[in-house]
Design an enzyme around this catalytic site. Structure first.
Site, mmCIF file in Angstrom:
data_model
loop_
_atom_site.group_PDB
_atom_site.id
_atom_site.type_symbol
_atom_site.label_atom_id
_atom_site.label_comp_id
_atom_site.label_asym_id
_atom_site.label_seq_id
_atom_site.Cartn_x
_atom_site.Cartn_y
_atom_site.Cartn_z
ATOM 1 N N GLY A 155 0.824 -1.200 0.000
ATOM 2 C CA GLY A 155 0.000 0.000 0.000
ATOM 3 C C GLY A 155 0.860 1.253 0.000
ATOM 4 N N CYS A 156 0.224 2.391 -0.251
ATOM 5 C CA CYS A 156 0.968 3.656 -0.351
ATOM 6 C C CYS A 156 1.510 4.100 1.009
ATOM 7 C CB CYS A 156 0.093 4.736 -0.987
ATOM 8 S SG CYS A 156 -1.549 4.924 -0.249
#
Length: 347
Positions: A155-156
């Site tokens: 994920g970011c």
């Protein structure tokens, strides 16, 4: 060159109408070793890509309805830019049909099906495939990624937090207890949708925290930090904020230094860990990370300052949430899987 594929490969982008899909198109169109053969969107099926993303006007490519058989027949690799739960519906049959799958969703990031149920409020859709999935952190798992059939892209927020922390936990320079990350994301992190909290008048001239307890990225972050620290569990405070920019993430992370550890030792650990990592920039003393320096790039900037008053180290990390935090990291993983230059299409 890897024995997976010789020459150009054919790529499909499944769920291509969102921001991550648009970013994948931007990066793959300029990749010399990739032909985009399929872009899917139920909403825009039959329409030219340039109708939805005017920057691609004139390119001979239309959206199509997602068909697993058509994707498998035409593509060597499929990027899944789909909501969690939906990705698995495509990943399972595509992997079975021999297509390499690069998943940008959360479906295969967590090793624990119990954690998936706790944070996503649903049973994991494909627990049998979890064993095959490789967590796609190129700086740490390159050898495993090379042979992966299914890559789960981080994920970011987890990317911005784990890149600075993992080497320090592995080296025993900081405590795994009491870590706090206050992170800020541009509005594109919420996805390409019309939703009242994310329209311009609601976001502009405003900074607000959200999901300060139980954010869905939390178990992914803690999973990776626990592995790095060599402990069963790590518990951190993760406090995300929405800020009035289009793209970019900055994480300010506070951790307790072990006795006698200096800022120079922190930077030495990073430089050692990331000596062969083309997209991690360790900043010199006196500089901190700035999102404007990584926008539209696949770089992560990391920096630190030590505080003798508290015995803490303050870490500063910046990425572009749509590039290093999503599509760029996905392309980086694809490059590794197919034996291309890791930087291809990303510089």
């Amino acid at each position: 060159m890897s024995d997976h594929q010789v020459g150009k490969i054919k790529a499909a982008i499944v769920g291509a109408s969102g921001y991550s899909g648009e970013e994948l198109l931007r990066l793959l169109f300029r990749h010399d070793q990739v032909d985009i053969v399929c872009v899917t969107s139920r909403q825009y099926a039959g329409r030219p890509v340039g109708d939805v993303f005017p920057r691609f006007t004139g390119l001979d490519l239309n959206f199509s309805s997602p068909s697993i058989d058509e994707i498998a027949e035409s593509a060597d690799v499929a990027f899944l830019a789909l909501p969690h739960g939906v990705s698995a519906e495509f990943a399972i049959p595509l992997v079975e049909k021999g297509v390499k799958v690069i998943d940008i969703s959360a479906d295969f990031r967590l090793k624990s099906t119990e954690k998936y149920l706790e944070y996503y409020n649903a049973e994991h859709p494909a627990p049998e495939l979890l064993k095959k999935a490789v967590y796609g952190a190129p700086e740490r798992r390159k050898e495993a990624i090379k042979n992966a059939d299914l890559v789960a892209c981080p994920g970011c927020y987890p990317t911005s937090i784990t890149l600075p922390l993992v080497p320090l936990l592995k080296a025993g320079l900081i405590s795994s207890e009491g870590i706090i990350s206050s992170s800020m994301s541009g509005v594109s992190g919420a996805g390409r949708k019309v939703d009242l909290p994310f329209i311009f008048p609601e976001c502009n001239e405003s900074v607000r925290p959200y999901g300060v307890v139980g954010h869905r990225h939390l178990p992914e972050i803690e999973q990776e930090l626990a592995e790095a620290a060599g402990v069963d569990d790590v518990a951190i405070n993760f406090i995300p904020h929405l800020v009035p920019t289009n793209r970019g993430i900055h994480s300010t992370i506070i951790a307790k230094l072990k006795d006698g550890v200096s800022a120079d030792q922190i930077r030495e650990a990073w430089n050692s860990s990331y000596a062969d990592a083309p997209f991690v920039r360790v900043l010199p003393a006196g500089r901190l990370a700035d999102t404007k320096n990584v926008t539209l790039t696949n770089y992560c900037e990391i920096a630190c300052a030590t505080d003798a008053h508290t015995g803490n180290v303050i870490l500063s990390s910046a990425i572009d949430n749509l590039t290093k935090g999503a599509a760029g990291q996905a392309v980086q993983n694809m490059n590794i899987v197919f034996g291309f230059d890791e930087k291809a299409g990303l510089l």
